[in-house]
Scaffold this active site. Structure first.
Site, PDB file in Angstrom:
ATOM      1  CG  ASP A   8      -1.784   1.151   1.474  1.00 36.18           C
ATOM      2  OD1 ASP A   8      -1.550   2.149   0.550  1.00 36.18           O
ATOM      3  OD2 ASP A   8      -2.077   1.415   2.401  1.00 36.18           O
ATOM      4  CE  LYS A  71      -1.632   7.091  -3.396  1.00 39.70           C
ATOM      5  NZ  LYS A  71      -2.165   6.592  -2.234  1.00 39.70           N
ATOM      6  CD  GLU A 172      -4.912   3.783  -2.463  1.00 36.03           C
ATOM      7  OE1 GLU A 172      -5.592   4.714  -2.202  1.00 36.03           O
ATOM      8  OE2 GLU A 172      -3.641   4.127  -2.741  1.00 36.03           O
ATOM      9  CG  ASP A 194      -9.102   5.322   0.577  1.00 34.47           C
ATOM     10  OD1 ASP A 194      -8.745   5.835   1.416  1.00 34.47           O
ATOM     11  OD2 ASP A 194      -8.612   4.508  -0.164  1.00 34.47           O
TER      12      ASP A 194
END
Ligand code: AMP
Length: 518
Positions: A8, A71, A172, A194
């Site tokens: 992750d 990211k 994800e 999320d």
């Protein structure tokens, strides 16, 4: 034990998991019982590269050479509005690379965001190798569902730079749904909400035992914990300015100290009604007197300051449910993922919207890595009945720029992957030898406003009059949402050679193509 792990790769923290011989997925421990590696990279004054906790520890003292939130920038074009906006958030220096990519300048040394991400991936792999006591060369890596093709490719490249084969990039929310459904013979429609450090994702996923079918997905790459932290920072800075007439934002070290404490305070406020916010000697008056920040922040203040952020997530959720053609009450379960979903107002808003309390079956920080490792294991597993099937979708339309500069959609938003479309093109002038097309991904009508995936050039077109030569271009979307193309002459079946170059969206010139048919 398996040599393939699930990673992750988070905005704030990353973690990895592996399927153990016992058939249980285990999070890989880092240091002192922690499971997460901060997704932070730095180069210190002596030129040493630091990753994870080592980088985090020196962050406040070295804010210009410490990269966090990589990211958010990976695979992005320097000239995009995302990157322009990111200049406000980040203290490090970003410059444009030759490929129109984003580089971070550490003095004379410049590193691409893909390289920086590769250092983080490498660190996670090192931690995994230490724990597993054997080499790890392959991984399934998760990305936000909202990542476009270019960002997904960049994650794969980041792995390749450190000889880590990223065998699959999965979303994800899908990974979280796997963690929820695995081994339980679930047949349900679930929503995965999320909210992480930097991004928000919402997906509707139908689980039919080992089949995970994404019905619709959406999100906002500018919505996450960082925005909650910033609301606290702005509040503190404003109060300080009102009290002392000094703008702390002009002081990079003070800003960094406030930022650190803002995040910790936010986390504290998840479980208490107010928190002390103290930073001694944060700055000095003009005559050299030290000044402190000393205030109390009630949770209700932060709730007011961030209400619009939560409302926005609910608004996006509404759009995604509409795309999936379902009502909130049609869902069997709501899964919460991402550290920010610990914030009580988030849980409340989600419960109100869906009319049900979120599931307790998934751990908000662990589910994604666990799902990735479970999926990684299923790819390798000899037991065919254990295989997990993912039926995913692309988050935004993919299309080509037409002669009017508009985006001609090849694949619509939420088109299932893998997918293939054949489009017929005809030549626009006599003896046209090349077919150039610019491919974009996004939802805006004007092609250029979207993300440029690349410029494809097919050469070796048969000579002929305008409109006479017909070329079939096949657009192939892999299971991971990554695009490849091929072209052949419809009449002679001769294959054309392709080259792809990622160019700036500023590039001009009319693409000499005519779309004849889709
Ligand atoms: P993730 O990207 O899932 O690791 O989420 C990280 C984000 O969650 C960061 O913005 C954290 O500050 C936030 N976070 C973690 N724990 C909490 C908490 N207890 N309360 C509020 N936010 C939290």
């Amino acid at each position: 034990m398996m040599d393939i792990i699930g990673i992750d790769l988070g905005t704030t923290n990353s973690c990895a998991a592996v399927m153990e011989d016992s058939g249980k997925v285990k999070l890989i421990p880092y240091k002192g019982g922690e499971y997460t590696v901060p997704s932070i990279f730095a180069i210190d004054d002596k030129g040493n590269e630091l990753v994870g906790n080592e980088a985090k520890r020196q962050w406040a003292l070295n804010p210009k050479r410490t990269v966090y939130g990589a990211k958010r920038l990976i695979g992005r074009e320097y000239s995009s509005h995302f990157v322009t906006k990111m200049h406000e958030y980040f203290t490090y220096d970003m410059v444009e690379g030759t490929e129109h990519n984003v580089l971070v300048a550490f003095g004379d040394r410049k590193l691409d965001l893909t390289e920086i991400s590769s250092k983080i991936l490498n660190k996670i792999r090192d931690v995994a190798q230490d724990y597993l006591q054997h080499p790890v060369s392959r991984a399934v890596v998760t990305v936000p569902a909202y990542f476009d093709d270019r960002q997904r490719q960049a994650v794969k490249q980041a792995g390749a730079l450190v000889d880590l084969d990223v065998v699959r990039v999965i979303n994800e929310p899908t990974a979280a749904a796997i963690a929820y459904g695995v081994g339980r013979n679930v047949n349900q429609k679930v929503a995965v909400y999320d909210l992480g450090g930097g991004t928000f994702d919402i997906s509707v996923i139908e689980i039919r035992n080992r089949v995970y079918e994404v019905k619709a997905t959406g999100g906002d790459v500018f919505l996450g914990g960082i925005d909650f932290d910033n609301a606290i920072i702005d509040h503190v800075v404003e109060e300080f300015q009102n009290k002392h007439g000094i703008d702390l934002k002009e002081d990079a070290i003070a800003t960094q100290r406030i930022k650190d404490l803002a995040e910790r305070t936010k986390c504290d406020l998840s479980s208490r009604a107010e928190a002390q916010f103290n930073i001694p000697f944060v700055t000095m008056t003009a005559d050299g007197q030290p000044l402190d920040i000393d205030m109390v922040i009630p949770r209700s203040t932060v709730e007011q300051l961030t209400m619009h952020l939560i409302e926005r997530t609910i608004e996006i959720t509404g759009f995604v449910l509409k795309d999936a053609g379902i009502k909130p009450s049609d869902l069997d379960e709501v899964l919460l993922v991402g550290g920010m979903t610990r914030w009580p107002a988030v849980q409340k808003a989600v419960s109100v919207y869906f009319g049900r309390a979120p599931s307790k079956h998934v751990h908000p920080d662990e589910a994604v890595a666990i799902g990735a490792a479970t999926f990684a294991w299923s790819l390798e597993s000899d037991a065919v009945d254990q295989r997990i099937t993912l039926l995913d979708v692309i988050p935004m339309a993919i299309g080509i720029e037409d002669a009017d500069g508009k985006l001609h959609h090849i694949f619509e938003r939420n088109a299932p992957v893998p997918n293939q479309k054949k489009v017929l093109f005809t030549t626009s002038y006599d003896d046209q030898a090349e077919l150039a097309m610019r491919i974009y991904q996004g939802e805006q009508e004007q092609a250029k406003v979207n993300t440029l995936l690349g410029e494809f050039l097919f050469s070796g077109i048969r000579q002929g009059q305008s409109g006479e030569v017909r070329v079939d271009v096949v657009f192939d979307l892999s299971q991971e949402g990554i695009l490849t193309m091929s072209a052949e002459d419809r009449d002679t079946h001769a294959q054309m050679t392709t080259s792809v170059k990622v160019v700036s969206s500023e590039s001009n010139g009319e693409p000499p193509i005519t779309v004849a048919d889709t």
